[in-house]
Design a protein around this motif. Sequence first.
Motif, PDB file in Angstrom:
ATOM      1  N   SER A 240      33.103  37.992  50.665  1.00 35.48           N
ATOM      2  CA  SER A 240      32.148  38.412  49.641  1.00 35.48           C
ATOM      3  C   SER A 240      32.555  37.849  48.289  1.00 35.48           C
ATOM      4  N   ASP A 241      31.615  37.930  47.331  1.00 35.58           N
ATOM      5  CA  ASP A 241      31.946  37.524  45.968  1.00 35.58           C
ATOM      6  C   ASP A 241      33.125  38.333  45.443  1.00 35.58           C
ATOM      7  N   GLU A 242      33.165  39.625  45.808  1.00 35.24           N
ATOM      8  CA  GLU A 242      34.266  40.482  45.356  1.00 35.24           C
ATOM      9  C   GLU A 242      35.602  40.004  45.915  1.00 35.24           C
ATOM     10  N   ASP A 243      35.603  39.578  47.188  1.00 34.60           N
ATOM     11  CA  ASP A 243      36.829  39.039  47.787  1.00 34.60           C
ATOM     12  C   ASP A 243      37.318  37.811  47.017  1.00 34.60           C
ATOM     13  N   GLU A 245      36.637  37.003  43.844  1.00 31.12           N
ATOM     14  CA  GLU A 245      37.089  37.385  42.500  1.00 31.12           C
ATOM     15  C   GLU A 245      38.468  38.015  42.557  1.00 31.12           C
ATOM     16  N   ASN A 246      38.711  38.855  43.535  1.00 31.87           N
ATOM     17  CA  ASN A 246      40.035  39.477  43.684  1.00 31.87           C
ATOM     18  C   ASN A 246      41.109  38.426  43.939  1.00 31.87           C
ATOM     19  N   LYS A 248      40.994  35.303  43.043  1.00 28.20           N
ATOM     20  CA  LYS A 248      41.168  34.546  41.811  1.00 28.20           C
ATOM     21  C   LYS A 248      42.045  35.298  40.826  1.00 28.20           C
ATOM     22  N   ARG A 249      41.825  36.616  40.720  1.00 32.63           N
ATOM     23  CA  ARG A 249      42.605  37.439  39.810  1.00 32.63           C
ATOM     24  C   ARG A 249      44.081  37.486  40.241  1.00 32.63           C
TER      25      ARG A 249
END
Length: 255
Positions: A240-243, A245-246, A248-249
């Motif tokens: 997912s997009d959330e995966d 972003e996490n 990347k962070r």
Amino acid sequence: MGLLSAPHRILAANLLAVTTRLAGRLGMGTLGIAFESVGRVPYMSFAPALFSSPKRRLEFSIDDWRCSMPSKQKSRHVEDWPEESREAAQLVIDQYGEPDEITDTQLTWHRPGPWKRIVASKIFYEHNFPAPHNDSVEAVIDYRVPPEKFSELAEFDGSVIVERTAGEVSARCHDEQANFLAINLMHDIATGTKSVDQAREYYAKEFVDYRRKKPTPYMEKLRFTPGDSSAADPDVRILSDEDLENAKREGKERG
């Protein structure tokens, strides 16, 4: 005796023009010309009106004349290619005309006949199934192969290539007839009509039947309707997009 068929009438008309000019140059005068066929073989005979001697009468088969005509002009695009790939590419040019895209190493036709694309390559590959030959002409169709059939197709013929994401299947061989054969058997395997062993056995059978001048139905055309752009398989997203972003962070935190 019988009448000439339409194709032979065209050949005869062309031959008539040539022989009339020749007679004029030789001073043979007006030609008396007859067209006829003996069995299935068409003949053209002619004799100069100014000479009655049988020695001056000429007769020959129009088919013989056609066979002695120069072959189609060779394409300049493959002049420096190896003989193996040059000959294969010339067969495609003879069938479908000049290519749509040209590079030093590849010729590409878009939508020729039943195919989505044909690519003739300068490089060629040795292939021993079912007998030694060279592969350099790839014919492509839109087709969605069930993923569980990929291994079977690889076992069937290493020159059958499946592109799952693009939704394409291609066969790379020496000529269009062999590509028809491989693609038709690919379809039989993909649909469960034939096993890998049955498909390989059938391939070998038509390969030799062609040389025996026996019927080769799988070499004549595609025996099914290819797919379209919907054959493409983009697969299924599992991140997912959330995966992302996490991840990347976390990368930034690690420096």
